[in-house]
Design a protein around this motif. Structure first.
Motif, mmCIF file in Angstrom:
data_model
loop_
_atom_site.group_PDB
_atom_site.id
_atom_site.type_symbol
_atom_site.label_atom_id
_atom_site.label_comp_id
_atom_site.label_asym_id
_atom_site.label_seq_id
_atom_site.Cartn_x
_atom_site.Cartn_y
_atom_site.Cartn_z
ATOM 1 N N TYR A 1 1.073 -1.302 -0.147
ATOM 2 C CA TYR A 1 -0.343 -0.215 -0.109
ATOM 3 C C TYR A 1 0.925 1.693 0.324
ATOM 4 O O TYR A 1 0.312 2.309 0.072
ATOM 5 N N TRP A 2 2.110 1.295 0.048
ATOM 6 C CA TRP A 2 3.068 2.096 0.271
ATOM 7 C C TRP A 2 4.296 2.428 -1.177
ATOM 8 O O TRP A 2 5.044 1.645 -0.740
ATOM 9 N N ARG A 3 3.893 2.834 -1.760
ATOM 10 C CA ARG A 3 4.522 2.918 -3.358
ATOM 11 C C ARG A 3 6.237 3.830 -3.117
ATOM 12 O O ARG A 3 7.266 2.858 -3.516
ATOM 13 N N ARG A 4 6.378 4.512 -1.850
ATOM 14 C CA ARG A 4 7.823 4.675 -1.238
ATOM 15 C C ARG A 4 8.500 3.358 -1.334
ATOM 16 O O ARG A 4 9.925 3.532 -0.309
ATOM 17 N N THR A 5 7.961 2.638 -0.601
ATOM 18 C CA THR A 5 8.838 1.409 0.020
ATOM 19 C C THR A 5 9.393 1.130 -0.846
ATOM 20 O O THR A 5 9.443 0.740 -2.204
ATOM 21 N N THR A 6 11.006 0.820 -0.603
ATOM 22 C CA THR A 6 12.629 -0.471 -1.471
ATOM 23 C C THR A 6 12.814 -1.231 -1.776
ATOM 24 O O THR A 6 12.017 -1.705 -0.123
ATOM 25 N N ARG A 7 13.342 -1.218 -2.106
ATOM 26 C CA ARG A 7 13.701 -3.173 -2.066
ATOM 27 C C ARG A 7 14.816 -3.285 -0.464
ATOM 28 O O ARG A 7 14.247 -3.743 -0.145
ATOM 29 N N ALA A 8 15.683 -2.129 -0.506
ATOM 30 C CA ALA A 8 16.361 -2.194 0.596
ATOM 31 C C ALA A 8 15.623 -2.127 1.852
ATOM 32 O O ALA A 8 15.613 -2.270 2.913
ATOM 33 N N GLY A 9 14.768 -1.577 2.208
ATOM 34 C CA GLY A 9 13.584 -1.011 3.118
ATOM 35 C C GLY A 9 13.060 -2.531 3.612
ATOM 36 O O GLY A 9 12.743 -2.670 4.433
#
Length: 517
Positions: free
Chosen positions: A414-422
């Motif tokens: 649900y959050w576009r800002r999620t990154t692979r590293a995150g």
């Protein structure tokens, strides 16, 4: 003679379930998608009951009544009401989004879905590896439950190892033959059967002890504190921790999570989650109340044994007790076969195929999956012979371990800002935190050995102090499982905020073109 009758009923019931699987085998396509997801065609009744029966495990029929017997009937609130409602919400929040993504992109596993979004084979393998790690003790739980149930029901005529081996042999044969379609069909029959027989068992026991008022009266005379809400065991923090962790853990169980992909339509999915809390209460109330009432009744529960078989043996005829235990074992087989099926898909789709044979044909993947079932079930059976912990401890460890995946996955959905590293850091941090709490004794023991080494040993006492201060197992009454979930959430969001999405991440696929409500 009674032991022969009991075994005959149990084996006959299991053979009936196997016959249904053989019929399903004749209708199954030899493709991985049909083997794992029944070609995404499950209807409302079948999806609801296959999910229901998948969770009707030794944790439900033996560990649950045991908790109610030893600690009181509030366990009905934790599992029947709180957990049922929380999971129903997650079924919509997580399950509906997964169903949309699976329909659009053909995903079969959670790792496949995450690996595609973040363009990461490592993330895919990490999720699969963690899932298989926690699936192992939960499969062991089913085998241990079957072993103890048969041993208690037959007064030791069938030893623990033989009972565990019996259900292992049946579930290997069943999964290899039936696939998801057969499992879903038998799950529906077994779920209905257990719902009916558990209520009949409760009515039968109440009639045998003198009516519906006699059992609560006997409980009040023996343990009046059980009739008051709350206790030293049932603290608000413990009840909330347990209900939340179990519900979030269930949503990440491979055998449950994959069923989010298998629904035939969005209407099927929505009807199923709406009916879920009702079904939970309908089963857990009679099963757990039988365990609680047994505390006030003249029931002898052997040390380390299970209360439900003891109650049935005391107050119902041999044939009926055997029938209920046969149904419970079949339900355990439903859980186990679903776990083995999902576990094999996680191994073949997320580990074998990406790392060992990327171009494997659908037919070869199907064969590898069936072979994986045999290996995994056999290893779990050997582990169950060691009887490493109580049924509740095994189940609680598995639920909490799976729950650590939930919040990083939810953030990613649900959050576009999620990154692979995150998401990778969040999953690793929460798993590491929970595992450290689970094995803090082993860690301290290892540091004590290091303390014997000259020079290096000088820092061992300080390290031991830090480890025992950080990994306490319980934090102001809240479990390590729920605290670990918080760690995963904070790390996922925090690392995502300070890192840049990789160029090959597919950030749009979770949000565009899905046709969501």
């Amino acid at each position: 003679m009674s032991a022969t009758l009991q075994l005959g009923i149990i084996v006959g019931y299991l053979l009936l379930a196997l016959a249904v699987g053989l019929v399903a085998y004749r209708l199954t396509d030899r493709t991985a998608e049909d083997f794992y997801l029944a070609s995404r065609t499950l209807g409302t009744v079948v999806l609801l009951f296959t999910t229901f029966a998948t969770l009707l495990s030794a944790f439900t029929f033996f560990a649950g009544p045991n908790v109610a017997y030893r600690q009181g009937p509030e366990w009905v609130l934790v599992m029947g009401l709180m957990d049922g409602i929380i999971f129903a919400i997650l079924w919509y929040v997580v399950g509906y989004k997964q169903w949309l993504l699976g329909r659009e992109h053909g995903y079969v596993t959670l790792g496949e879905m995450l690996g595609d979004r973040f363009a990461s084979t490592r993330l895919r393998g990490l999720v699969a590896g963690i899932s298989l790690l926690w699936l192992f003790p939960y499969v062991m739980l089913q085998q241990a439950g079957a072993g103890t149930a048969l041993e208690a029901l037959t007064d030791g005529t069938v030893p623990y190892a033989a009972g565990a081996g019996l259900i292992t042999a049946f579930m290997i044969l069943y999964v290899v033959v039936a696939g998801m379609r057969g499992i879903a069909w038998t799950d529906t029959l077994q779920g209905l059967f257990m719902l009916v027989t558990t209520w009949i068992a409760m009515v039968w026991v109440l009639a045998a002890v003198g009516g519906p008022r006699a059992a609560p009266a006997a409980l009040e005379a023996e343990a009046a504190q059980y009739l008051a809400l709350g206790s030293d065991h049932y603290t608000p923090q413990w009840m909330l921790s347990t209900a939340i962790v179990i519900a979030f853990g269930v949503a990440m169980f491979p055998q449950v999570n994959q069923r989010f992909f298998a629904a035939g339509s969005r209407t099927v999915l929505k009807r199923s989650f709406a009916l879920w809390p009702i079904l939970c209460v309908a089963l857990f109330v009679p099963a757990f109340m039988l365990g609680a009432w047994a505390r006030g009744l003249d029931v002898t529960v052997p040390e380390g044994g299970n209360v439900l078989p003891a109650v049935l043996a005391e107050y119902t005829p041999i044939w009926f007790a055997a029938l209920v235990i046969a149904g419970a074992m079949a339900a355990m087989m439903s859980s186990s076969d679903s776990m083995l099926l999902s576990g094999s898909s996680y191994f073949t789709r997320d580990i074998y195929r990406p790392y060992l044979e990327r171009d494997a044909s659908a037919r070869r993947e199907d064969l590898i999956a069936r072979a994986g079932v045999v290996v995994f079930a056999t290893a779990a059976f050997l582990g169950s012979l060691l009887e490493p912990a109580t049924l509740f401890e095994l189940g609680d460890a598995a639920f909490s371990g799976f729950a650590q995946l939930a919040l990083p996955v939810l953030v990613a959905l649900y959050w576009r800002r999620t990154t692979r590293a995150g998401i990778t850091a969040g999953i690793a941090a929460s798993q590491g935190f929970y595992l450290a709490n689970l094995f803090v004794g082993t860690i301290v023991g290892g540091l004590e050995v290091v303390g014997l080494v000259p020079v290096v040993g000088e820092v061992a006492p300080a390290l031991i102090a830090v480890v025992t201060a950080v990994f306490q197992g319980s934090y102001l009454g809240w479990s390590a499982g729920i605290v670990g979930m918080g760690v995963g959430l904070v790390v996922t969001v925090g690392v995502s905020l300070v890192t840049t999405p990789a160029a090959d991440e597919r950030r749009a696929i979770y949000f565009e073109g899905l046709g969501a409500d």
